[in-house]
Design an enzyme around this catalytic site. Structure first.
Site, PDB file in Angstrom:
ATOM      1  N   HIS A 213       0.843  -1.205   0.000  1.00 60.78           N
ATOM      2  CA  HIS A 213       0.000   0.000   0.000  1.00 60.78           C
ATOM      3  C   HIS A 213       0.876   1.251   0.000  1.00 60.78           C
ATOM      4  O   HIS A 213       0.623   2.200  -0.744  1.00 60.78           O
ATOM      5  CB  HIS A 213      -0.892   0.053   1.250  1.00 60.78           C
ATOM      6  CG  HIS A 213      -1.946  -0.988   1.325  1.00 60.78           C
ATOM      7  ND1 HIS A 213      -2.133  -1.757   2.453  1.00 60.78           N
ATOM      8  CD2 HIS A 213      -2.891  -1.379   0.438  1.00 60.78           C
ATOM      9  CE1 HIS A 213      -3.148  -2.576   2.256  1.00 60.78           C
ATOM     10  NE2 HIS A 213      -3.626  -2.374   1.037  1.00 60.78           N
TER      11      HIS A 213
ATOM     12  N   LYS B 265     -17.906  -5.611   7.712  1.00 56.50           N
ATOM     13  CA  LYS B 265     -16.634  -6.260   8.020  1.00 56.50           C
ATOM     14  C   LYS B 265     -16.287  -6.049   9.484  1.00 56.50           C
ATOM     15  O   LYS B 265     -16.685  -5.067  10.092  1.00 56.50           O
ATOM     16  CB  LYS B 265     -15.508  -5.681   7.149  1.00 56.50           C
ATOM     17  CG  LYS B 265     -15.563  -6.114   5.700  1.00 56.50           C
ATOM     18  CD  LYS B 265     -14.312  -5.672   4.980  1.00 56.50           C
ATOM     19  CE  LYS B 265     -14.276  -6.212   3.561  1.00 56.50           C
ATOM     20  NZ  LYS B 265     -13.039  -5.833   2.875  1.00 56.50           N
TER      21      LYS B 265
ATOM     22  N   ARG C  48      -1.798  -6.328  -8.068  1.00 55.98           N
ATOM     23  CA  ARG C  48      -0.746  -7.275  -7.715  1.00 55.98           C
ATOM     24  C   ARG C  48      -0.611  -8.373  -8.754  1.00 55.98           C
ATOM     25  O   ARG C  48       0.479  -8.808  -9.071  1.00 55.98           O
ATOM     26  CB  ARG C  48      -1.044  -7.923  -6.359  1.00 55.98           C
ATOM     27  CG  ARG C  48      -1.011  -6.963  -5.204  1.00 55.98           C
ATOM     28  CD  ARG C  48      -1.535  -7.612  -3.973  1.00 55.98           C
ATOM     29  NE  ARG C  48      -2.953  -7.918  -4.177  1.00 55.98           N
ATOM     30  CZ  ARG C  48      -3.786  -8.303  -3.250  1.00 55.98           C
ATOM     31  NH1 ARG C  48      -3.372  -8.477  -2.030  1.00 55.98           N
ATOM     32  NH2 ARG C  48      -5.048  -8.538  -3.515  1.00 55.98           N
TER      33      ARG C  48
ATOM     34  N   SER D 266      -3.206  -7.545   3.127  1.00 55.80           N
ATOM     35  CA  SER D 266      -3.444  -7.332   4.561  1.00 55.80           C
ATOM     36  C   SER D 266      -3.880  -8.630   5.234  1.00 55.80           C
ATOM     37  O   SER D 266      -3.490  -8.909   6.368  1.00 55.80           O
ATOM     38  CB  SER D 266      -4.507  -6.253   4.765  1.00 55.80           C
ATOM     39  OG  SER D 266      -4.038  -5.006   4.329  1.00 55.80           O
TER      40      SER D 266
END
Length: 176
Positions: free
Chosen positions: A16, A40, A89, A127
């Site tokens: 990040h 979440k 990614r 993460s």
């Protein structure tokens, strides 16, 4: 030009940070927007995540931190930004991010999505992966900023993962 880099950042990783720093080199202003998602259960509160990001981005003069709890494109419009900044990614990220870019463009044609390929050394990093490693006592010092590594260690030493260890079984003995 103003760019918004949205995400949960739970926690922020060096991947990040790589995107943030490179975005700050490309755009006049970058807003890192930390999502408040009621669906979440994050490890760190929104305020903790803002503090984590603030600590490791103090050197970036054209960076602003904020939170949001709306559609990303709605937030971007509200902030009068022209760009949504996203990191990629792998190919699997591209498929999802392309779908989101088209959806956002259909909602607001004046906002462009700009993709930055993550630097090679962070192409595997997420993460979720960081939290999993930290949860089981692995070192994440090479994956997250130093302040975040310390907070992760503190978090998981207070509440070690629950691991079920089966009771030992008696060795079987051959019968005649």
């Amino acid at each position: 030009m103003i760019a918004v880099y949205p995400g949960s950042f739970d926690p922020i990783t060096l991947g990040h940070l790589d995107i943030i720093e490179r975005g700050c080199n490309l755009f006049g202003s970058v807003i890192v927007a930390v999502a408040r998602n009621p669906n979440k259960a994050p490890l760190f509160s929104v305020q903790q995540r803002i503090q984590q990001i603030q600590t490791c981005t103090q050197h970036l003069a054209n960076l602003e931190l904020d939170t949001f709890d709306t559609l990303t494109v709605t937030y971007t419009q509200k902030r009068q930004a022209q760009v949504l900044l996203r990191g990629l990614r792998a190919l699997s990220d591209f498929e999802y991010e392309l779908q989101m870019a088209h959806t956002n463009h259909s909602l607001s044609p004046h906002i462009e999505t700009v993709f930055l390929a993550t630097s090679n050394e962070y192409s595997f990093l997420s993460s979720s992966l960081v939290k999993e490693i930290a949860k089981f006592g692995g070192s994440v010092a090479h994956l997250v900023p130093e302040n975040v590594a310390i907070e992760l260690e503190e978090c998981f030493t207070k509440t070690p993962p629950s691991v079920s260890i089966p009771p030992p079984t008696a060795p079987s003995t051959p019968t005649d």
